[in-house]
Motif scaffolding. Structure first.
Motif, PDB file in Angstrom:
ATOM      1  N   LYS A   1       0.814  -1.224   0.000  1.00 27.97           N
ATOM      2  CA  LYS A   1       0.000   0.000   0.000  1.00 27.97           C
ATOM      3  C   LYS A   1       0.845   1.271   0.000  1.00 27.97           C
ATOM      4  O   LYS A   1       0.495   2.248  -0.656  1.00 27.97           O
TER       5      LYS A   1
ATOM      6  N   TYR B   1       1.775   6.583  13.976  1.00 28.28           N
ATOM      7  CA  TYR B   1       1.619   5.583  15.044  1.00 28.28           C
ATOM      8  C   TYR B   1       2.985   5.007  15.445  1.00 28.28           C
ATOM      9  O   TYR B   1       3.225   4.700  16.619  1.00 28.28           O
TER      10      TYR B   1
ATOM     11  N   GLY C   1       7.199  -1.106  14.310  1.00 28.82           N
ATOM     12  CA  GLY C   1       5.906  -1.518  13.733  1.00 28.82           C
ATOM     13  C   GLY C   1       5.043  -2.222  14.774  1.00 28.82           C
ATOM     14  O   GLY C   1       3.839  -1.972  14.872  1.00 28.82           O
TER      15      GLY C   1
ATOM     16  N   ARG D   1      -5.961   7.334  18.930  1.00 27.31           N
ATOM     17  CA  ARG D   1      -6.525   7.516  17.591  1.00 27.31           C
ATOM     18  C   ARG D   1      -7.145   8.902  17.463  1.00 27.31           C
ATOM     19  O   ARG D   1      -6.967   9.580  16.464  1.00 27.31           O
TER      20      ARG D   1
END
Ligand code: DC
Length: 207
Positions: A13, A35, A77, A90
Motif C-alpha cells: 500500500k 503511530y 511496527g 486515535r
C-alpha cells in the motif's frame, strides 16, 4: 481529489500510495509513521505501549522524530500496532490526518482507516492486500538487503500477530470500506500493481 489507500503491513500500500502521489502530483502522508512515532516515543519515555495513559502522553512527540530511521524497524511496527488500539491515541492523531486529507487540491493517505474514518468522503478508495506468505517474503528481502539478520518464520508470525491486532481492535479496525476497490498484490509485480492502481483512479476521475 482525496485518495485513500488502506491495507495490512507489507501489502504494497505504501508503494502504491507514493506512486499515485507522484503520478497525480498530490502530497502524500504515510499515517503508519505517526503511530510508529507514538510507539517509539513511549519507548523513549520508558512507558508501556499497552497503557492508554502512557501512549497518549507519547502523542506529543517532536516532529523531527518522524525522520528517525528507527521508525522503519519491525520493533517500531509492533509498538505502533499496540499503541494504535487505544481510542484516545486515535483521536489525538485524527485532526492532523484530517487536515492533511482535506487540504486544498487533495492528497493521498495510506493507512488502515483512511477510507472508513479519516476521509470517508475520499474520491477513490483502494484496499491493498496480499497473502501473509508473500508479505513475509517481501519484508524478509527488504530487511536482509538492509543487512539485518532476520528469520522468515519470525517475520511471518509477527505479521500475522499484527494483522490480528489491527483487524480485531474495537476502534477503527483494518477493514475495507464498502466502496473500496481491492487490489491483491500477491502475484503482481510492483509496476503492474502501480499501473493497475493508476488505471482505477483514472477510471474514477472520468465518471
Ligand atoms: O502501516 P504501518 O505498518 O507503518 O503501520 C504501523 C501500525 O500503525 C499498524 O500495525 C497499525 C497502526 N496504524 C493504524 O492503526 N492506523 C493507520 N491509519 C495506520 C497505522
Amino acid at each position: 481529489m482525496i485518495i485513500a489507500v488502506d491495507g495490512p503491513t507489507a501489502s504494497g500500500k505504501g508503494t502504491i500510495a507514493k506512486a499515485l502521489a507522484a503520478h497525480f502530483g498530490l502530497p502524500h502522508l504515510d499515517t503508519g509513521l505517526l503511530y510508529r512515532a507514538v510507539g517509539r516515543q513511549v519507548s523513549l519515555n520508558g512507558g508501556d505501549p499497552d497503557s492508554e495513559k502512557d501512549a497518549l502522553a507519547a502523542c506529543q512527540f517532536p516532529d523531527d522524530l518522524l525522520a528517525d530511521p528507527e521508525l522503519r524497524t519491525e520493533v517500531s511496527g509492533g509498538l505502533a500496532s499496540r499503541v494504535s488500539i487505544h481510542p484516545k491515541v486515535r483521536s489525538a492523531l485524527f485532526e492532523r490526518q484530517r487536515q492533511f486529507a482535506t487540504q486544498p487540491g487533495g492528497a493521498v493517505l495510506d493507512g488502515r482507516d483512511i477510507g472508513t474514518v479519516i476521509a470517508p468522503e475520499a474520491d477513490v478508495k483502494l484496499f491493498v492486500i496480499a497473502s501473509v506468505e508473500r508479505r513475509a517474503e517481501r519484508r524478509f528481502a527488504e530487511l536482509r538487503d538492509s543487512g539485518r539478520d532476520v528469520m522468515l518464520e519470525a517475520i511471518a508470525a509477527d505479521l500475522a500477530a499484527r494483522d490480528e491486532r489491527d483487524t480485531n481492535r474495537k476502534d477503527s479496525p483494518l477493514i475495507a470500506a464498502p466502496d473500496a476497490v481491492t487490489i491483491d498484490t500477491s502475484d503482481m509485480p510492483r509496476d503492474e500493481a502501480v499501473a493497475h492502481a493508476i488505471a482505477i483512479v483514472e477510471d474514477r476521475m472520468r465518471r
